[in-house]
Design a protein around this motif. Structure first.
Motif, PDB file in Angstrom:
ATOM      1  N   GLU A  43      40.519  43.597  31.805  1.00  0.00           N
ATOM      2  CA  GLU A  43      40.675  43.944  30.392  1.00  0.00           C
ATOM      3  C   GLU A  43      39.327  44.097  29.709  1.00  0.00           C
ATOM      4  O   GLU A  43      39.106  45.047  28.945  1.00  0.00           O
ATOM      5  CB  GLU A  43      41.504  42.875  29.685  1.00  0.00           C
ATOM      6  N   SER A  44      38.400  43.175  29.991  1.00  0.00           N
ATOM      7  CA  SER A  44      37.083  43.207  29.336  1.00  0.00           C
ATOM      8  C   SER A  44      36.282  44.442  29.739  1.00  0.00           C
ATOM      9  O   SER A  44      35.587  45.040  28.918  1.00  0.00           O
ATOM     10  CB  SER A  44      36.290  41.946  29.684  1.00  0.00           C
ATOM     11  N   LEU A  45      36.379  44.823  31.022  1.00  0.00           N
ATOM     12  CA  LEU A  45      35.593  45.941  31.531  1.00  0.00           C
ATOM     13  C   LEU A  45      36.391  47.236  31.620  1.00  0.00           C
ATOM     14  O   LEU A  45      35.867  48.252  32.063  1.00  0.00           O
ATOM     15  CB  LEU A  45      35.038  45.592  32.924  1.00  0.00           C
ATOM     16  N   ASP A  46      37.666  47.187  31.208  1.00  0.00           N
ATOM     17  CA  ASP A  46      38.525  48.369  31.227  1.00  0.00           C
ATOM     18  C   ASP A  46      38.603  48.962  32.636  1.00  0.00           C
ATOM     19  O   ASP A  46      38.434  50.169  32.835  1.00  0.00           O
ATOM     20  CB  ASP A  46      38.017  49.416  30.231  1.00  0.00           C
ATOM     21  N   ILE A  47      38.848  48.087  33.621  1.00  0.00           N
ATOM     22  CA  ILE A  47      38.942  48.510  35.016  1.00  0.00           C
ATOM     23  C   ILE A  47      40.384  48.901  35.315  1.00  0.00           C
ATOM     24  O   ILE A  47      41.304  48.112  35.091  1.00  0.00           O
ATOM     25  CB  ILE A  47      38.517  47.378  35.966  1.00  0.00           C
ATOM     26  N   PRO A  48      40.628  50.101  35.823  1.00  0.00           N
ATOM     27  CA  PRO A  48      41.999  50.518  36.151  1.00  0.00           C
ATOM     28  C   PRO A  48      42.654  49.562  37.144  1.00  0.00           C
ATOM     29  O   PRO A  48      41.980  48.969  37.996  1.00  0.00           O
ATOM     30  CB  PRO A  48      41.804  51.911  36.766  1.00  0.00           C
ATOM     31  N   ASP A  49      43.963  49.419  37.034  1.00  0.00           N
ATOM     32  CA  ASP A  49      44.698  48.493  37.889  1.00  0.00           C
ATOM     33  C   ASP A  49      44.536  48.816  39.375  1.00  0.00           C
ATOM     34  O   ASP A  49      44.573  47.911  40.218  1.00  0.00           O
ATOM     35  CB  ASP A  49      46.189  48.514  37.529  1.00  0.00           C
ATOM     36  N   ALA A  50      44.364  50.085  39.702  1.00  0.00           N
ATOM     37  CA  ALA A  50      44.277  50.476  41.113  1.00  0.00           C
ATOM     38  C   ALA A  50      42.937  50.129  41.750  1.00  0.00           C
ATOM     39  O   ALA A  50      42.822  50.082  42.980  1.00  0.00           O
ATOM     40  CB  ALA A  50      44.530  51.977  41.246  1.00  0.00           C
ATOM     41  N   VAL A  51      41.920  49.882  40.932  1.00  0.00           N
ATOM     42  CA  VAL A  51      40.576  49.613  41.452  1.00  0.00           C
ATOM     43  C   VAL A  51      40.476  48.154  41.900  1.00  0.00           C
ATOM     44  O   VAL A  51      40.688  47.241  41.098  1.00  0.00           O
ATOM     45  CB  VAL A  51      39.505  49.902  40.389  1.00  0.00           C
ATOM     46  N   PRO A  52      40.156  47.904  43.177  1.00  0.00           N
ATOM     47  CA  PRO A  52      40.043  46.520  43.656  1.00  0.00           C
ATOM     48  C   PRO A  52      38.899  45.766  42.971  1.00  0.00           C
ATOM     49  O   PRO A  52      37.824  46.331  42.711  1.00  0.00           O
ATOM     50  CB  PRO A  52      39.754  46.685  45.155  1.00  0.00           C
TER      51      PRO A  52
END
Length: 207
Positions: free
Chosen positions: A164-173
């Motif tokens: 959430e903090s880094l806006d990392i997509p769910d698919a990215v490990p």
């Protein structure tokens, strides 16, 4: 006129030779902000003598390079790091580490040429340094995974909070990594390889 050579010329070592069984070589890149451990990771995981371009930091960099949180850092990569790791009898990874300071980011163009993916190495004490790094990868369309490097005084965040903090997509490990440990660094690279394979399999499936 005779000239004396001050240092002996060091040739390739037998253990640096590429195994005859290798059929596939993949180029990957380790990226991240200033002082997150990219050179350490490449050096720890490489099975050959790693190439580094570290230079001693001088007073000239004061006010230019932000060393907040990494005040003990005395050297910095000014071009690239390079190492190699054999993952199987047939597959070898060529691992390139990028310079972290933004004033050297113009070198990224060459380093990313031919790279299939990247490991974004992150220092949890300085998450804000990762936004521009991931943004550049997304602009280039370079697949990446995120590896949280283990610093003794770094806070521990739940993966969901980091996403959430880094806006990392769910698919990215997102994985934990100790760049000082070869096995941990190798596991991070293996995660990237598996992710790249999964992306290839998904995009090649008939619709």
């Amino acid at each position: 006129m005779d000239y004396r050579i001050s240092e002996p010329v060091v040739g390739p070592r037998p253990e640096d030779a590429l195994p005859d069984s290798v059929t596939t070589a993949v180029k990957v890149v380790v990226v991240g902000g200033f002082g997150v451990g990219k050179t350490t990771l490449v050096g720890s995981v490489s099975e050959i003598r790693p190439l580094t371009t570290e230079e001693t930091m001088t007073q000239a960099s004061a006010g230019v390079d932000d060393i907040a949180g990494i005040e003990r850092k005395s050297e910095t990569t000014v071009a690239m790091d390079f190492g190699r790791i054999t993952l199987s009898d047939e597959l070898v990874l060529y691992v390139f580490g990028t310079p972290g300071q933004q004033r050297f980011w113009f070198l990224w163009d060459g380093l990313f040429e031919g790279a299939l993916g990247a490991v974004v190495l992150i220092d949890a004490r300085r998450l804000e340094d990762s936004f521009d790094v991931m943004g550049r990868l997304e602009e280039r369309g370079v697949p990446f995974i995120v590896a949280i490097n283990a610093f003794p005084d770094a806070p521990s965040y739940p993966v969901a909070d980091l996403r959430e903090s880094l806006d990392i997509p769910d698919a990215v490990p997102v994985v934990d990594c100790d760049a000082r440990e070869r096995s941990s660094s190798r596991d991070g690279l293996l995660t990237l390889v598996r992710y790249l394979y999964a992306l290839t399999t998904t995009t090649s499936e008939p619709r």
